[in-house]
Write an enzyme that holds these catalytic residues in place. Structure first.
Site, PDB file in Angstrom:
ATOM      1  N   THR A   1      37.367  39.237  38.881  1.00  0.00           N
ATOM      2  CA  THR A   1      37.841  40.963  38.907  1.00  0.00           C
ATOM      3  C   THR A   1      37.067  41.753  39.774  1.00  0.00           C
ATOM      4  O   THR A   1      36.016  41.210  40.549  1.00  0.00           O
ATOM      5  CB  THR A   1      38.048  41.487  37.583  1.00  0.00           C
ATOM      6  OG1 THR A   1      38.945  42.793  37.747  1.00  0.00           O
ATOM      7  CG2 THR A   1      37.043  41.418  36.779  1.00  0.00           C
ATOM      8  N   ASN A   2      37.081  43.031  39.781  1.00  0.00           N
ATOM      9  CA  ASN A   2      36.055  43.831  40.198  1.00  0.00           C
ATOM     10  C   ASN A   2      35.856  45.059  39.647  1.00  0.00           C
ATOM     11  O   ASN A   2      36.652  45.542  38.563  1.00  0.00           O
ATOM     12  CB  ASN A   2      36.647  44.263  41.757  1.00  0.00           C
ATOM     13  CG  ASN A   2      38.007  44.760  41.828  1.00  0.00           C
ATOM     14  OD1 ASN A   2      38.087  45.993  41.338  1.00  0.00           O
ATOM     15  ND2 ASN A   2      39.232  44.203  42.128  1.00  0.00           N
ATOM     16  N   PRO A   3      34.845  46.014  39.955  1.00  0.00           N
ATOM     17  CA  PRO A   3      34.620  47.154  39.212  1.00  0.00           C
ATOM     18  C   PRO A   3      35.581  48.395  39.192  1.00  0.00           C
ATOM     19  O   PRO A   3      35.466  49.572  38.648  1.00  0.00           O
ATOM     20  CB  PRO A   3      33.209  47.559  39.486  1.00  0.00           C
ATOM     21  CG  PRO A   3      32.757  46.595  40.323  1.00  0.00           C
ATOM     22  CD  PRO A   3      34.068  45.787  41.074  1.00  0.00           C
TER      23      PRO A   3
ATOM     24  N   ALA B   1      42.411  48.017  43.977  1.00  0.00           N
ATOM     25  CA  ALA B   1      41.658  46.998  44.618  1.00  0.00           C
ATOM     26  C   ALA B   1      42.190  45.562  44.133  1.00  0.00           C
ATOM     27  O   ALA B   1      41.700  45.144  43.288  1.00  0.00           O
ATOM     28  CB  ALA B   1      40.307  47.312  43.966  1.00  0.00           C
TER      29      ALA B   1
END
Length: 416
Positions: free
Chosen positions: A222-224, A289
């Site tokens: 995943t990403n922030p 995102a």
């Protein structure tokens, strides 16, 4: 005595200026709060001669603002813009001859006048001054000018004045102002004025947040992303009257009111949700995102730490934005978002062209106050015709408002 009107959840900015009638603002704040409104008081420096900010701040439960660039305020240099968007109604009571003149001619030398110029809501002016000042042709011309601009002006009340004279010039009584506030709120809600709901009748599709690509039942790629930017766009579009669908990855944010929400986890799920809804959307804002890669063979059980080095085969996820660009219908507006760390504008322009976008919003997460996990952003807006606009760092809610302003204006110009 009739019960107070119901102003629950409504936002009122109250401007207080340098008149002896400023002491009545305390009663007005109390009445507005009792009716359920949230109140933000703005004072001119001269108003502090007649009533203290501490008094009005205590009654309103908000710090009173005077300076155009208040200290200890996030985004202080654009606070007037934020308040102008937040307010459902702006009341100036008392409004001196000086303030009336400034409003009539667009002066912007205090938090009060700057917010008045930024406000999109109705503005109610309640004059208070001596009889001869009120009757002076210059003052009457300024009040007429305010009415022509679209401001509401309550006539000054008749009675004994601070000078000892008797005549018209008294600030309307707080109870009368409260009733006019309630009437204006009801009129605005009932009328749904086009200038307040410029996206009424339009459909908007927004994506937000990250995606989570499963490695196994316990781990994901995943990403922030927190989803803040996309949620701000969805909320702003709904406030403008649009029918909004928000396709969101997992976030901790509460969905905006009056927005249909489709919650997804993976890029594949987001693609399915977006493609199922894209045809009906007049505007599409792809702020999510989305992961570019997902594990090619996710495990059905938790992987054990058996190897020092784990090789994880990945495969590309669907290019949602490119598919949208390839199927964009006539009149549909497609807005992409690009997060870049190197040669940001060059890469964003390439993405704009390659994916047949109308706009792209580009930012660099390495810049202070931009990117993931921040309440602010600093972006550049790029348009398909080559035009660009750099926005300074500001709250993401303000970025969303400016983006919608620019996108709507361009669409209206193109369709004219």
């Amino acid at each position: 005595m009739p019960p107070p009107p119901d102003l629950s959840g409504r936002h009122v900015v109250l401007g207080v200026t340098g008149s002896i009638a400023a002491y009545k603002a305390a009663s007005l704040v109390r009445r507005l709060k009792k009716a359920g409104a949230e109140v933000q008081v703005l004072m001119t420096p001269d108003a502090e001669r007649f009533v203290t900010p501490l008094t009005l701040g205590t009654l309103s439960e908000q710090e009173v603002l005077t300076d155009i660039f208040p200290e200890n305020e996030e985004g202080s240099w654009t606070k007037h813009v934020t308040l102008g968007q937040w307010a459902d109604l702006f009341v100036i009571a008392p409004a001196t001859a000086q303030t009336v003149a400034k409003l009539a001619h667009g002066f912007c030398d205090s938090m009060l006048t700057a917010t008045a110029l930024s406000a999109r809501c109705p503005l109610l002016v309640c004059p208070a001054m001596d009889r001869d000042m009120y009757q002076h042709p210059a003052t009457q011309d300024n009040l007429d000018r305010l009415r022509k601009i679209g401001y509401e002006v309550m006539p000054a009340a008749h009675g004994e004045l601070a000078s000892g004279l008797v005549g018209q010039g008294r600030m309307p009584e707080p109870g009368d102002i409260l009733q006019r506030v309630a009437d204006l709120m009801a009129e605005t809600k009932a009328s749904g004025k086009a200038q307040d709901m410029p996206l009424a009748g339009h459909t908007v599709l927004v994506t937000a947040g990250p995606t989570r690509e499963p490695i196994d039942p316990a781990r994901v790629l995943t990403n922030p992303s927190t989803g803040t930017m996309g949620y701000a766009v969805a909320a702003a579009a709904a406030e403008r009257g649009a029918s909004v669908t928000l396709v969101t990855g997992p976030t901790s944010l509460s969905p905006p009111s009056n927005v249909e929400v489709a919650a997804v986890q993976t890029a594949e799920e987001m693609n399915d949700a977006v493609q199922a809804r894209r045809a009906d959307a007049d505007y599409v804002f792809m702020a999510a995102a989305v992961a570019d890669y997902t594990p090619a063979d996710p495990s059905g059980s938790k992987r054990k730490k058996t190897d020092e080095d784990l090789v994880l085969p990945l495969r590309r996820t669907p290019d949602i934005l490119k598919t949208l660009g390839a199927h964009k219908r006539t009149g549909q507006v497609l807005v992409g978002f690009a997060l870049e760390t190197d040669d940001a504008l060059e890469h964003a322009r390439h993405k704009l062209e390659e994916k047949n976008l109308d706009w792209i919003v580009v930012n660099d997460p390495t810049e202070d106050g931009a990117g993931f996990g921040s309440s602010t952003n600093r972006v550049t807006l790029l348009r398909a015709d080559g035009a660009s606009e750099d926005l300074p760092r500001m709250p993401k809610a303000e970025v969303a408002e400016i983006l919608l302003d620019r996108v709507q204006a361009a669409r209206e110009k193109n369709s004219a």
